[in-house]
Write a protein that holds these residues in place. Sequence first.
Motif, PDB file in Angstrom:
ATOM      1  N   PRO A 128       0.809  -1.216   0.000  1.00 29.68           N
ATOM      2  CA  PRO A 128       0.000   0.000   0.000  1.00 29.68           C
ATOM      3  C   PRO A 128       0.846   1.271   0.000  1.00 29.68           C
ATOM      4  CG  PRO A 128      -0.307  -1.266   2.035  1.00 29.68           C
ATOM      5  CD  PRO A 128       0.683  -1.997   1.194  1.00 29.68           C
ATOM      6  N   VAL A 129       0.295   2.319  -0.581  1.00 31.34           N
ATOM      7  CA  VAL A 129       0.935   3.629  -0.614  1.00 31.34           C
ATOM      8  C   VAL A 129       0.272   4.499   0.461  1.00 31.34           C
ATOM      9  CG1 VAL A 129       1.318   5.699  -2.015  1.00 31.34           C
ATOM     10  CG2 VAL A 129       1.510   3.441  -3.047  1.00 31.34           C
ATOM     11  N   LYS A 161       2.837  -0.854  -8.400  1.00 33.08           N
ATOM     12  CA  LYS A 161       4.231  -0.410  -8.388  1.00 33.08           C
ATOM     13  C   LYS A 161       4.570   0.321  -9.687  1.00 33.08           C
ATOM     14  CE  LYS A 161       8.559  -0.317  -6.967  1.00 33.08           C
ATOM     15  NZ  LYS A 161       8.977   1.006  -6.562  1.00 33.08           N
ATOM     16  N   GLU A 162       4.096  -0.218 -10.794  1.00 33.73           N
ATOM     17  CA  GLU A 162       4.378   0.381 -12.100  1.00 33.73           C
ATOM     18  C   GLU A 162       3.724   1.754 -12.248  1.00 33.73           C
ATOM     19  OE1 GLU A 162       3.152  -2.820 -11.717  1.00 33.73           O
ATOM     20  OE2 GLU A 162       5.119  -3.736 -11.932  1.00 33.73           O
ATOM     21  N   SER A 163       2.471   1.877 -11.822  1.00 33.81           N
ATOM     22  CA  SER A 163       1.798   3.170 -11.958  1.00 33.81           C
ATOM     23  C   SER A 163       2.406   4.210 -11.018  1.00 33.81           C
ATOM     24  CB  SER A 163       0.289   3.040 -11.729  1.00 33.81           C
ATOM     25  OG  SER A 163      -0.013   2.723 -10.394  1.00 33.81           O
ATOM     26  N   PHE A 164       2.838   3.775  -9.838  1.00 31.28           N
ATOM     27  CA  PHE A 164       3.489   4.695  -8.906  1.00 31.28           C
ATOM     28  C   PHE A 164       4.804   5.210  -9.495  1.00 31.28           C
ATOM     29  CE2 PHE A 164       6.207   5.712  -5.256  1.00 31.28           C
ATOM     30  CZ  PHE A 164       5.375   6.567  -4.554  1.00 31.28           C
ATOM     31  N   ASP A 165       5.598   4.292 -10.056  1.00 30.93           N
ATOM     32  CA  ASP A 165       6.894   4.672 -10.617  1.00 30.93           C
ATOM     33  C   ASP A 165       6.771   5.633 -11.798  1.00 30.93           C
ATOM     34  OD1 ASP A 165       8.214   3.169  -8.729  1.00 30.93           O
ATOM     35  OD2 ASP A 165       8.521   1.446 -10.060  1.00 30.93           O
ATOM     36  N   SER A 166       5.665   5.568 -12.528  1.00 29.01           N
ATOM     37  CA  SER A 166       5.497   6.438 -13.694  1.00 29.01           C
ATOM     38  C   SER A 166       4.548   7.610 -13.427  1.00 29.01           C
ATOM     39  CB  SER A 166       4.982   5.619 -14.884  1.00 29.01           C
ATOM     40  OG  SER A 166       3.691   5.108 -14.601  1.00 29.01           O
ATOM     41  N   SER A 167       4.093   7.757 -12.199  1.00 29.72           N
ATOM     42  CA  SER A 167       3.131   8.795 -11.852  1.00 29.72           C
ATOM     43  C   SER A 167       3.764  10.182 -11.849  1.00 29.72           C
ATOM     44  CB  SER A 167       2.540   8.507 -10.476  1.00 29.72           C
ATOM     45  OG  SER A 167       1.624   9.514 -10.132  1.00 29.72           O
ATOM     46  N   GLY A 186       6.700  -2.787   7.532  1.00 30.40           N
ATOM     47  CA  GLY A 186       6.973  -1.863   8.611  1.00 30.40           C
ATOM     48  C   GLY A 186       8.064  -0.852   8.327  1.00 30.40           C
ATOM     49  N   LYS A 187       8.641  -0.869   7.142  1.00 24.00           N
ATOM     50  CA  LYS A 187       9.688   0.094   6.797  1.00 24.00           C
ATOM     51  C   LYS A 187       9.172   1.010   5.705  1.00 24.00           C
ATOM     52  CE  LYS A 187      13.460  -3.025   7.865  1.00 24.00           C
ATOM     53  NZ  LYS A 187      14.616  -3.734   7.374  1.00 24.00           N
ATOM     54  N   ASP A 188       9.416   2.310   5.856  1.00 22.08           N
ATOM     55  CA  ASP A 188       9.007   3.281   4.855  1.00 22.08           C
ATOM     56  C   ASP A 188      10.100   3.397   3.802  1.00 22.08           C
ATOM     57  OD1 ASP A 188       6.917   3.700   6.526  1.00 22.08           O
ATOM     58  OD2 ASP A 188       7.633   5.612   7.300  1.00 22.08           O
ATOM     59  N   ARG A 189       9.659   3.472   2.565  1.00 17.46           N
ATOM     60  CA  ARG A 189      10.621   3.692   1.485  1.00 17.46           C
ATOM     61  C   ARG A 189       9.901   4.322   0.326  1.00 17.46           C
ATOM     62  NH1 ARG A 189      10.645  -0.091  -2.772  1.00 17.46           N
ATOM     63  NH2 ARG A 189       9.311  -1.848  -2.402  1.00 17.46           N
ATOM     64  N   ILE A 190      10.653   4.995  -0.510  1.00 15.60           N
ATOM     65  CA  ILE A 190      10.083   5.633  -1.688  1.00 15.60           C
ATOM     66  C   ILE A 190      10.342   4.770  -2.883  1.00 15.60           C
ATOM     67  CG2 ILE A 190      10.186   7.648  -3.196  1.00 15.60           C
ATOM     68  CD1 ILE A 190      10.893   9.319  -0.756  1.00 15.60           C
ATOM     69  N   ASP A 227       5.516  13.276  -1.498  1.00 17.71           N
ATOM     70  CA  ASP A 227       4.881  13.125  -0.189  1.00 17.71           C
ATOM     71  C   ASP A 227       4.335  11.714   0.043  1.00 17.71           C
ATOM     72  OD1 ASP A 227       5.162  15.906   0.560  1.00 17.71           O
ATOM     73  OD2 ASP A 227       3.568  16.335  -0.884  1.00 17.71           O
ATOM     74  N   LEU A 228       4.333  10.885  -0.986  1.00 20.86           N
ATOM     75  CA  LEU A 228       3.788   9.533  -0.887  1.00 20.86           C
ATOM     76  C   LEU A 228       4.911   8.526  -0.702  1.00 20.86           C
ATOM     77  CD1 LEU A 228       1.236   9.714  -3.828  1.00 20.86           C
ATOM     78  CD2 LEU A 228       0.838  10.210  -1.426  1.00 20.86           C
ATOM     79  N   PHE A 229       4.601   7.415  -0.028  1.00 18.72           N
ATOM     80  CA  PHE A 229       5.609   6.380   0.174  1.00 18.72           C
ATOM     81  C   PHE A 229       4.944   5.010   0.256  1.00 18.72           C
ATOM     82  CE2 PHE A 229       4.358   8.054   4.263  1.00 18.72           C
ATOM     83  CZ  PHE A 229       4.158   6.937   5.049  1.00 18.72           C
ATOM     84  N   TRP A 230       5.711   4.005  -0.138  1.00 18.39           N
ATOM     85  CA  TRP A 230       5.299   2.607   0.010  1.00 18.39           C
ATOM     86  C   TRP A 230       5.621   2.180   1.425  1.00 18.39           C
ATOM     87  CZ3 TRP A 230       2.798  -0.032  -3.673  1.00 18.39           C
ATOM     88  CH2 TRP A 230       2.905   0.378  -4.984  1.00 18.39           C
TER      89      TRP A 230
END
Length: 61
Positions: free
Chosen positions: A2-3, A22-28, A57-61, A50-53
């Motif tokens: 989830p984002v 994942k693909e739509s997020f990377d090209s958004s 339990g770990k945040d990452r972009i 401002d959004l992250f995956w």
Amino acid sequence: MPVYFKCKICGEKHPSPVAFTKESFDSSTIFAQTFKCPKTGQAAKYDLIDLFWEDKGKDRI
């Protein structure tokens, strides 16, 4: 995965109201999208940065 976004109103983490793969997020190109705080109902503008995956339990972009 989830984002999420860190709310500019209450400071908490909330699920993004925009669904992503994942693909739509990377090209958004999200820029100045208005999201409402689920706790207060107030709105703020968010960019892709401002959004992250969240993965196990770990945040990452």
